[in-house]
Design a protein around this motif. Structure first.
Motif, PDB file in Angstrom:
ATOM      1  N   GLY A  38       0.824  -1.147   0.135  1.00  0.00           N
ATOM      2  CA  GLY A  38      -0.013   0.209   0.288  1.00  0.00           C
ATOM      3  C   GLY A  38       0.505   1.489   0.162  1.00  0.00           C
ATOM      4  O   GLY A  38      -0.008   2.598   0.180  1.00  0.00           O
ATOM      5  N   LEU A  39       2.188   1.341   0.291  1.00  0.00           N
ATOM      6  CA  LEU A  39       2.876   2.156  -0.004  1.00  0.00           C
ATOM      7  C   LEU A  39       2.970   3.040  -1.338  1.00  0.00           C
ATOM      8  O   LEU A  39       2.666   1.990  -2.731  1.00  0.00           O
ATOM      9  CB  LEU A  39       4.383   2.107   0.506  1.00  0.00           C
ATOM     10  N   SER A  40       2.557   4.053  -1.370  1.00  0.00           N
ATOM     11  CA  SER A  40       3.206   5.233  -2.985  1.00  0.00           C
ATOM     12  C   SER A  40       4.776   4.522  -2.935  1.00  0.00           C
ATOM     13  O   SER A  40       5.454   3.872  -2.517  1.00  0.00           O
ATOM     14  CB  SER A  40       3.100   5.978  -2.326  1.00  0.00           C
ATOM     15  N   TRP A  41       4.999   5.196  -4.382  1.00  0.00           N
ATOM     16  CA  TRP A  41       5.985   4.852  -5.099  1.00  0.00           C
ATOM     17  C   TRP A  41       7.133   6.196  -4.491  1.00  0.00           C
ATOM     18  O   TRP A  41       8.411   5.031  -4.500  1.00  0.00           O
ATOM     19  CB  TRP A  41       6.521   5.083  -6.641  1.00  0.00           C
ATOM     20  N   SER A  42       7.137   6.772  -3.822  1.00  0.00           N
ATOM     21  CA  SER A  42       7.902   7.135  -3.166  1.00  0.00           C
ATOM     22  C   SER A  42       8.547   7.206  -1.794  1.00  0.00           C
ATOM     23  O   SER A  42       9.466   6.925  -1.074  1.00  0.00           O
ATOM     24  CB  SER A  42       7.577   9.121  -3.962  1.00  0.00           C
ATOM     25  N   GLN A  43       7.626   6.671  -1.269  1.00  0.00           N
ATOM     26  CA  GLN A  43       7.441   6.335   0.254  1.00  0.00           C
ATOM     27  C   GLN A  43       8.637   4.593   0.318  1.00  0.00           C
ATOM     28  O   GLN A  43       8.931   4.138   0.782  1.00  0.00           O
ATOM     29  CB  GLN A  43       6.046   5.584   0.633  1.00  0.00           C
ATOM     30  N   ALA A  44       7.847   3.931  -1.137  1.00  0.00           N
ATOM     31  CA  ALA A  44       8.607   2.297  -1.206  1.00  0.00           C
ATOM     32  C   ALA A  44      10.294   3.056  -1.468  1.00  0.00           C
ATOM     33  O   ALA A  44      11.693   1.670  -0.798  1.00  0.00           O
ATOM     34  CB  ALA A  44       7.870   2.231  -2.635  1.00  0.00           C
ATOM     35  N   LEU A  45      10.467   3.718  -2.406  1.00  0.00           N
ATOM     36  CA  LEU A  45      11.762   4.328  -2.736  1.00  0.00           C
ATOM     37  C   LEU A  45      12.560   4.313  -1.180  1.00  0.00           C
ATOM     38  O   LEU A  45      13.623   4.070  -1.504  1.00  0.00           O
ATOM     39  CB  LEU A  45      11.718   5.321  -3.713  1.00  0.00           C
ATOM     40  N   LYS A  46      11.990   5.319   0.077  1.00  0.00           N
ATOM     41  CA  LYS A  46      12.977   5.374   1.386  1.00  0.00           C
ATOM     42  C   LYS A  46      12.566   4.596   1.687  1.00  0.00           C
ATOM     43  O   LYS A  46      13.232   4.162   2.083  1.00  0.00           O
ATOM     44  CB  LYS A  46      11.446   6.514   1.932  1.00  0.00           C
ATOM     45  N   ALA A  59      13.229   1.381   0.515  1.00  0.00           N
ATOM     46  CA  ALA A  59      14.039   0.226  -0.063  1.00  0.00           C
ATOM     47  C   ALA A  59      15.699   1.319  -0.114  1.00  0.00           C
ATOM     48  O   ALA A  59      16.071   0.123  -0.069  1.00  0.00           O
ATOM     49  CB  ALA A  59      13.996   0.610  -1.632  1.00  0.00           C
ATOM     50  N   LEU A  60      15.674   2.684  -0.286  1.00  0.00           N
ATOM     51  CA  LEU A  60      16.707   3.010   0.459  1.00  0.00           C
ATOM     52  C   LEU A  60      17.727   3.235   1.861  1.00  0.00           C
ATOM     53  O   LEU A  60      18.700   2.970   1.720  1.00  0.00           O
ATOM     54  CB  LEU A  60      16.158   4.668  -0.184  1.00  0.00           C
ATOM     55  N   ALA A  61      16.133   2.812   2.739  1.00  0.00           N
ATOM     56  CA  ALA A  61      16.736   2.584   4.171  1.00  0.00           C
ATOM     57  C   ALA A  61      17.100   1.321   4.406  1.00  0.00           C
ATOM     58  O   ALA A  61      18.152   1.120   4.955  1.00  0.00           O
ATOM     59  CB  ALA A  61      16.079   3.211   4.909  1.00  0.00           C
ATOM     60  N   ALA A  62      16.732   0.406   3.851  1.00  0.00           N
ATOM     61  CA  ALA A  62      16.432  -1.034   3.798  1.00  0.00           C
ATOM     62  C   ALA A  62      18.396  -1.747   3.256  1.00  0.00           C
ATOM     63  O   ALA A  62      18.600  -2.874   3.212  1.00  0.00           O
ATOM     64  CB  ALA A  62      15.517  -2.345   2.941  1.00  0.00           C
ATOM     65  N   ASP A  63      18.546  -1.409   2.354  1.00  0.00           N
ATOM     66  CA  ASP A  63      18.814  -2.024   0.794  1.00  0.00           C
ATOM     67  C   ASP A  63      20.353  -0.994   0.445  1.00  0.00           C
ATOM     68  O   ASP A  63      21.631  -1.797   0.082  1.00  0.00           O
ATOM     69  CB  ASP A  63      18.515  -2.153  -0.674  1.00  0.00           C
ATOM     70  N   THR A  64      20.370   0.188   0.683  1.00  0.00           N
ATOM     71  CA  THR A  64      21.461   0.847   0.542  1.00  0.00           C
ATOM     72  C   THR A  64      23.497   0.550   0.747  1.00  0.00           C
ATOM     73  O   THR A  64      23.715   0.060   0.341  1.00  0.00           O
ATOM     74  CB  THR A  64      21.176   2.301   0.509  1.00  0.00           C
ATOM     75  N   VAL A  65      23.389   0.217   1.975  1.00  0.00           N
ATOM     76  CA  VAL A  65      24.283  -0.409   2.595  1.00  0.00           C
ATOM     77  C   VAL A  65      24.415  -2.141   2.108  1.00  0.00           C
ATOM     78  O   VAL A  65      26.448  -1.992   2.172  1.00  0.00           O
ATOM     79  CB  VAL A  65      24.613  -0.557   4.287  1.00  0.00           C
TER      80      VAL A  65
END
Length: 139
Positions: free
Chosen positions: A58-66, A68-74
């Protein structure tokens, strides 16, 4: 949990990495642009594999991107440094060509080493409530 998170991340990285290596090698590019493309695509596919299920929650694309960035960047960053480093230190791997067992064997070894190095980092991040821990609220 850390191994599962790392495997999830590795899947996205591997899709992008293989695609980038195949494209760069097929076009006869040198190592630097091939690796740059592979790394860029690894991030794209790594983030995308996190964003799609989060979007279904149910998250928007921008929320989902945030998320994903927090979850996967490192995780993606460490994997990319390690697997590309391994590919560069295996003699002839980057120049072996797509039909070579050396190329594919080296890539498999690179992914294995990246998985082994990244799993404890993901464990530490999850323990701190970061990394893939932020995704679990949406599963």
């Amino acid at each position: 949990m850390a191994a599962t998170a790392t495997l999830h991340c590795l899947t996205g990285c591997a899709i992008g990495e293989v695609l980038g290596m195949v494209i760069g090698t097929a076009l006869g590019w040198s190592n630097a642009p091939t690796i740059a493309l592979a790394v860029a695509l690894a991030f794209v596919f790594g983030y995308l594999l996190t964003m799609l299920p989060v979007r279904r929650a149910g998250l928007s694309w921008s929320q989902a991107l945030k998320v994903a960035l927090a979850a996967d960047t490192v995780s993606i960053l460490v994997m990319e440094i390690v697997d590309n480093g391994v590919m560069l230190i295996i003699p002839g791997a980057m120049d072996a060509g797509l039909s070579s067992g050396l190329f594919w064997g080296a890539l498999a070894v690179a992914f294995l080493v990246a998985f082994l190095v990244t799993t404890p980092i993901n464990k530490w991040l999850i323990g701190k409530g970061k990394g893939h821990a932020v995704v679990h609220a949406y599963h």
